[in-house]
Motif scaffolding. Structure first.
Motif, PDB file in Angstrom:
ATOM      1  N   VAL A  10       2.118   1.907  -3.421  1.00  0.00           N
ATOM      2  CA  VAL A  10       1.042   2.393  -4.286  1.00  0.00           C
ATOM      3  C   VAL A  10       0.720   3.851  -3.981  1.00  0.00           C
ATOM      4  O   VAL A  10       0.556   4.664  -4.890  1.00  0.00           O
ATOM      5  N   VAL A  11       0.656   4.183  -2.690  1.00  0.00           N
ATOM      6  CA  VAL A  11       0.347   5.557  -2.308  1.00  0.00           C
ATOM      7  C   VAL A  11       1.395   6.495  -2.908  1.00  0.00           C
ATOM      8  O   VAL A  11       1.062   7.536  -3.470  1.00  0.00           O
ATOM      9  N   GLU A  12       2.647   6.092  -2.823  1.00  0.00           N
ATOM     10  CA  GLU A  12       3.698   6.955  -3.359  1.00  0.00           C
ATOM     11  C   GLU A  12       3.592   7.080  -4.868  1.00  0.00           C
ATOM     12  O   GLU A  12       3.796   8.154  -5.429  1.00  0.00           O
ATOM     13  N   LEU A  13       3.261   5.971  -5.527  1.00  0.00           N
ATOM     14  CA  LEU A  13       3.082   6.030  -6.973  1.00  0.00           C
ATOM     15  C   LEU A  13       1.929   6.954  -7.339  1.00  0.00           C
ATOM     16  O   LEU A  13       2.017   7.752  -8.272  1.00  0.00           O
ATOM     17  N   ARG A  16       6.667  16.183  -2.375  1.00  0.00           N
ATOM     18  CA  ARG A  16       6.638  15.234  -1.264  1.00  0.00           C
ATOM     19  C   ARG A  16       7.964  14.505  -1.184  1.00  0.00           C
ATOM     20  O   ARG A  16       8.704  14.401  -2.157  1.00  0.00           O
ATOM     21  N   ALA A  59       0.842  -1.197   0.000  1.00  0.00           N
ATOM     22  CA  ALA A  59       0.000   0.000   0.000  1.00  0.00           C
ATOM     23  C   ALA A  59       0.875   1.244   0.000  1.00  0.00           C
ATOM     24  O   ALA A  59       0.586   2.220  -0.689  1.00  0.00           O
ATOM     25  N   THR A 119      -5.355   4.839  -5.004  1.00  0.00           N
ATOM     26  CA  THR A 119      -4.786   3.902  -4.055  1.00  0.00           C
ATOM     27  C   THR A 119      -5.819   2.861  -3.659  1.00  0.00           C
ATOM     28  O   THR A 119      -5.524   1.668  -3.596  1.00  0.00           O
ATOM     29  N   VAL A 158      -5.153  -1.091  -4.162  1.00  0.00           N
ATOM     30  CA  VAL A 158      -4.951  -1.951  -2.998  1.00  0.00           C
ATOM     31  C   VAL A 158      -6.228  -2.734  -2.663  1.00  0.00           C
ATOM     32  O   VAL A 158      -6.291  -3.938  -2.873  1.00  0.00           O
ATOM     33  N   PHE A 193       9.722  10.853  -0.362  1.00  0.00           N
ATOM     34  CA  PHE A 193       9.308   9.467  -0.484  1.00  0.00           C
ATOM     35  C   PHE A 193       9.923   8.648   0.640  1.00  0.00           C
ATOM     36  O   PHE A 193      10.893   9.072   1.284  1.00  0.00           O
TER      37      PHE A 193
END
Lengths: 543, 567
Positions: free
Chosen positions: A198-201, B423, A195, B118, B122, B425
């Motif tokens: 994915v969030v970063e992507l 942001r 997750a 997301t 997910v 990472f």
């Protein structure tokens, strides 16, 4: 297990008649199916002896009635149990909402993620009767009935059926439960990693693309995915073993019953007509325990949720109303006197010896870099929390001697994170003042510079906002919050970042208007802007 | 099958082989079902009718035990193949979604949509597991088992066989009819139900606001009322939705009952052997079992299908930049000017273009400040320069080459960008700074950090450059993140530099230090500097403003003159 069964029972809202009805209907449906096979076995065996066809009528009618009752009972059971689930959900929501009200803001549950988990936990408990408590009771009742029926036909057959049901109903869920738990724990970690990737992507896609890191990120996503898939495959093997064992048990029960029943037939302890009946009963009885593995999972999820919710119920609210609150003074200033706040008893000070005085009619700006405790100070002024040192007074009276709700009627806060509810714009505004008419609402919207926006909305004040409704930008949301604060009566206004998301010209116009609209109310504007375009009596810097 | 389910099958190559294996295993299972029923019937008939003893039927019993064991193995294999296949499909979908997100992201619009994405990747993909692991294999079983059962029953007992053969197709037929009705019904109520369903979450999230206005107590009643309405609305839907399960159950049970009666009468009239009669009775419920279980799995996979619709939305999202068939060599902004020519761009879902005939030339090495009120399209213009988007009309050129004819990654390699709300990472601070320049030395990192006035941030971190950032890592303030994001852009020594509001969330003294450092570091590179800060804009070689989608030249502002520019 992270939760206890007693927590589940304590969380269960009272629902005896409906619960009893749903259990009875479910048990009736399962027993109909078992009886259908048993009676059919006897019917056919009897028929093989070539009796007159009329002699079979009773059994034939019986079999048809059982078929019908099975389907009807099952349908009714599903309706009743879902009705029960939704009823208890409504009760649970009211109950836990009451519990969480005094905790937000001011306690750790107020954090966005914990609040979301709190809601998920409450929603999880709607399964409590339907999927967690009902199946074991139904399984017990129907298994007992099947064992007794088999025992009446052939006592030792009853023992065999009982043994098979215990293996299938308790042994198998225990085994799968253990396998699932260890796999589940490791999977949860792998899932979180995935997750995260994915969030970063999703959130950082433009930056990743701009910096040429796309392929590298896709590889990392694939790695995380492979990790998770590997664990899930192990989990799948465990599940497969369980379903294989389930199939073996049900067929094995039939073989075992035959092994004890055949000598009984030969020894005249069992009427041959009933040999087929008892064998079919043994096979059909497995329907009684089939839902148990899923129920065990539901129960443990409900238990974990109920235990977490009990923790929430036990949390200390940050402020409590005094037993005999004093009336709110109608005059005088709102004053913070040397207030200090820290979130942990030995954590760093968020505010340290801060003084602030807000007179009625005054215009004061509170400025300072982000993270310096401006919002915490706002919380103190409306008594969302009490200072650890120093005091806040209104008209000379310590806020701790007043009812917090009275304080909030006198001091109106427009928070930094004004929430827009999933309802019409009208209702979103009227929550601050339920009796406000449309003309008053439009006036306030004009005051905060939202009139152009409203004119452009498809249904004006009737436009649905929030999730699934019209999109509201950060700046608009902030101004809806200010509009609410203006609508509500109050002698003081505390506006947290009302000009965030506005450009300078917009902010200047807004602050000028505010001066006019606020009249004799004392206004505190909190902002991180360095140079304020509006006119203020005083600028207080928090450092 | 719903269109989305058909597309799932068509689109996911990884699903095919496991499904074929499932079919093979299922076929073996179907034969074993028949074998088990016949063996059981034979044993019972031999003992009951022919008076045989345990010893006489030992052979059949051993065979029966073997078949039971075989069914166990088949059940386990069937289960495992289904889930393994589902896992492969899920991996395939996740990979494709990940790739799609990089080429089809609505550029420069982070936030709300990211959350949806997301969720789709997910939870959405997880929700599909039931569809692939349980539902699809069950569909095959529902076809295989009835064929095997009827193949045995029809030649042995025609009347019972006909009852089964007639009722079996009725099951899906009735289910489809009821299901269609229910689906229309559900669709109609979906919106209301969704609203009611998320009401509690909404109220809890807005609790702070409610309490500020003393409205928390009014919610008790509202929650109860909304809960009650949700219950009634949902039950109305369920009453119809459960009908399909009811029909299934009723047909299966009545079918079994009818078979029992027919077999009984034939036996009584001496037209049938007990072995056959019993076997037929045992096979009747087996015939319906996969269908019933398919009904349940269908219900359980509904979430997954709903998720699939969202997943396909993402997969179908168009690319934001063109992919040239024969890419030209990427031009160098250090030698040739970067030119926007009559650029027009409309954001998806908007009526008005955000850029409408924008012209701008950035000479090599020039520092141009771009000003304009919020929402004027400044960041959008930046995404065109970085080729995160292509214009709808007009062109962005460098050295006369239309950037659409250049490979996007090759062009981006010549650019560096500090986005407005950048942001960090997950990973160490050093990894973050090297995001666009993996080979940068520690000294280069330090130079960039110094330029962005970020050395003191690093000094305050427990492990310095090795401190972990991002989710679960060190929490930094917005101003600190911004300075690190600027440093990250500076580390990448690219000839074209785009700085979007580099000083927006900084206090005055810090902003001044960042401005000094950044302007010094940018010297010599072609730089577009987007800013609200008049002091910063005043230090550029040239100031332009975006107004109504066009770029206009503006006199260099003084602090007092800034208002006129911004309006």
């Amino acid at each position: 297990m992270t939760g206890s069964l007693s927590a589940v029972l304590r969380a269960a809202p009272p629902a005896r008649p409906r619960f009893t009805a749903s259990v009875a209907l479910a048990a009736g449906a399962v027993m109909s199916a078992i009886a259908l096979m048993t009676v059919s076995g006897a019917l056919i065996s009897h028929a093989a002896l070539r009796p007159p066809v009329l002699a079979l009528t009773v059994a034939i009618v019986c079999v048809r009635a059982l078929a019908l009752s099975r389907a009807v009972l099952r349908y009714l059971e599903r309706l009743v149990s879902h009705d029960l689930a939704f009823r208890s959900l409504a009760q649970l929501r009211v109950r836990f909402f009451r519990a969480v009200v005094p905790l937000v803001p001011g306690t750790r549950i107020a954090r966005g993620d914990l609040l979301s988990r709190f809601v998920a936990d409450v929603d999880r408990l709607q399964d409590l009767y339907l999927r967690a408590l009902s199946p074991p009771i139904v399984a017990f009742v129907t298994s007992a009935a099947a064992v007794i029926a088999a025992g009446v036909i052939l006592p030792v057959g009853g023992l065999v059926v009982a043994a098979a049901l215990v293996l299938g109903g308790i042994g198998l869920p225990l085994l799968t439960g253990r396998l699932a738990r260890t796999a589940g724990r490791r999977q949860a970690a792998a899932q979180a990693t995935l997750a995260g990737e994915v969030v970063e992507l999703a959130e950082g896609a433009s930056e990743l693309v701009a910096f040429g890191c796309g392929p590298e990120r896709i590889r990392r996503l694939a790695d995380a995915d492979a990790q998770l898939a590997g664990l899930a495959r192990r989990d799948a093997v465990a599940g497969a073993v369980a379903s294989g064992l389930g199939a073996v048990l049900s067929g094995g029960a039939a073989v075992a019953v035959l092994l004890v029943a055949i000598p009984a037939v030969r020894g005249d302890r069992l009427d041959g007509i009933l040999l087929a009946a008892v064998t079919l009963l043994a096979m059909a009885a497995f329907e009684a325990v089939q839902p148990l593995p899923a129920a065990a999972q539901s129960l443990s999820a409900c238990a974990a949720a109920a235990t977490r919710l009990e923790e929430v119920e036990r949390m200390e609210p940050p402020v409590t109303a005094p037993a005999a609150p004093r009336p709110v003074p109608q005059e005088g200033a709102l004053v913070a006197e040397g207030v200090s706040v820290r979130y942990d008893p030995d954590g760093p000070w968020v505010l340290r010896h801060v003084d602030l005085r807000l007179e009625p009619g005054a215009r004061i700006a509170l400025v300072g870099p982000s993270g310096v405790g401006k919002t915490t100070l706002a919380d103190l002024l409306v008594r969302f929390r009490d200072p650890d040192e120093g005091r806040v007074t209104l008209g000379g009276v310590d806020l701790r001697e007043l009812d917090p709700e009275d304080v909030r009627r006198a001091v109106r806060l427009s928070g930094q994170d004004a929430h827009v509810f999933a309802t019409t714009l009208r209702e979103n505004l009227r929550l601050a003042r339920p009796d406000a008419g449309d003309s008053r609402l439009m006036e306030v919207l004009r005051d905060v510079g939202l009139d152009v926006w409203v004119d452009g909305l498809p249904d004006g004040l009737n436009t649905m906002l929030g999730e699934g409704g019209a999109t509201v930008s950060g700046g608009q949301r902030q101004r809806i919050g200010v509009a609410r604060a203006l609508l509500a009566d109050g002698r003081f206004l505390v506006l947290d970042e009302p000009t965030a998301h506005l450009d300078r010209a917009g902010a200047a116009a807004f602050l000028d208007d505010l001066d006019r609209i606020a009249g004799d109310r004392g206004v505190l504007v909190i902002t991180h802007e360095r140079e304020l375009p509006g006119r203020f009596d005083r600028i207080v810097e928090l450092a | 099958m719903e269109p989305v389910a058909r597309r799932l099958l068509r689109d996911t190559r990884a699903a095919r082989r496991p499904l074929a294996v499932s079919g093979l295993v299922g076929a073996v299972g179907a034969v074993l079902v028949v074998a088990q029923a016949v063996l059981l019937a034979r044993v019972i008939a031999h003992v009951f009718i022919d008076g045989q003893s345990l010893g006489d039927v030992r052979g059949d019993l051993v065979a029966l035990a073997a078949v039971v064991a075989g069914r166990g193995v088949v059940a386990a294999l069937f289960d495992a193949v289904g889930r393994f296949g589902a896992l492969r499909v899920m991996s395939e979908l996740r990979a494709r979604l990940g790739q799609r997100m990089l080429v089809a992201r609505p550029t420069g619009l982070p936030g709300e949509r990211a959350g949806e994405l997301t969720t789709a990747v997910v939870q959405g993909v997880d929700a599909l597991e039931t569809f692939f692991a349980r539902y699809l294999p069950q569909v095959m079983l529902s076809a295989l088992v009835p064929v095997a059962v009827l193949a045995w029953v029809l030649p042995h007992d025609l009347p019972a066989g006909l009852i089964l053969a007639v009722t079996i197709p009725l099951v899906p037929l009735f289910m489809a009819l009821v299901g269609l009705k229910a689906r229309d019904d559900v669709r109609k109520r979906e919106r209301t139900l969704a609203l009611l369903g998320t009401h509690f979450l909404d109220v809890v999230r807005g609790l702070r606001t409610l309490r500020a206005f003393g409205r928390e107590h009014a919610q008790d009643e509202t929650l109860a009322r909304v809960g009650d309405r949700y219950r009634r609305e949902t039950l109305r839907t369920l009453r119809v939705a459960f009908l399909s399960a009811f029909v299934l159950e009723l047909l299966a049970m009545l079918g079994t009952a009818l078979v029992a009666a027919t077999v009984g009468i034939q036996l009584a009239q001496g037209h049938l052997e007990l072995t056959v009669g019993l076997a037929v009775l045992l096979l009747a419920p087996e015939l319906y079992a996969p269908l019933r279980s398919m009904g349940q799995q269908h219900h359980a996979s509904a979430d997954g299908l709903a998720a699939a619709e969202r997943i396909f939305e993402v997969l179908d999202a168009p690319r934001t930049v063109a992919v040239p068939e024969h890419p030209r060599v990427a031009p160098d902004p250090a030698r040739s000017p970067v030119v926007l020519e009559g650029v027009r761009l409309t954001h998806p879902g908007r009526a008005e273009p955000v850029l409408d005939g924008a012209d701008l030339t950035l000479e090599p090495g020039e520092l141009v400040a771009l000003v304009g009120h919020s929402g004027a399209g400044k960041s959008t213009l930046a995404t065109l320069l970085l080729r995160l988007a292509d214009p709808d009309e007009g062109a962005v050129r460098c050295g006369g080459v239309d950037l659409r004819d250049v490979d996007a990654d090759a062009w981006r390699a010549r650019t560096a960008w500090a986005p407005q709300r950048g942001r960090l990472f997950a990973g160490t601070l050093a990894e973050n700074l090297r995001l666009g320049a993996p080979g940068a030395t520690d000294a280069e990192l330090e130079a960039a950090l110094a330029a962005a006035d970020a050395l003191e941030i690093v000094a305050g971190l427990p492990d310095g450059l090795d401190t972990r950032m991002g989710d679960g890592g060190r929490a930094l303030s917005a101003g600190q993140v911004q300075r690190l994001v600027v440093a990250r852009a500076l580390v990448r020594r690219a000839p074209l530099l785009v700085l979007d509001e580099p000083t927006a969330s900084l206090d005055a003294p810090t902003a001044a230090r960042v401005a000094d450092g950044v302007l010094a570091a940018a010297r010599g590179r072609t730089t577009l500097l987007i800013t609200h800060d008049p002091a910063l804009a005043a230090r550029a070689d040239r100031v332009v403003a975006l107004r109504r989608g066009r770029v206009v030249e503006t006199p260099r502002p003084t602090a007092a003159g800034m208002e006129a520019v911004a309006v």
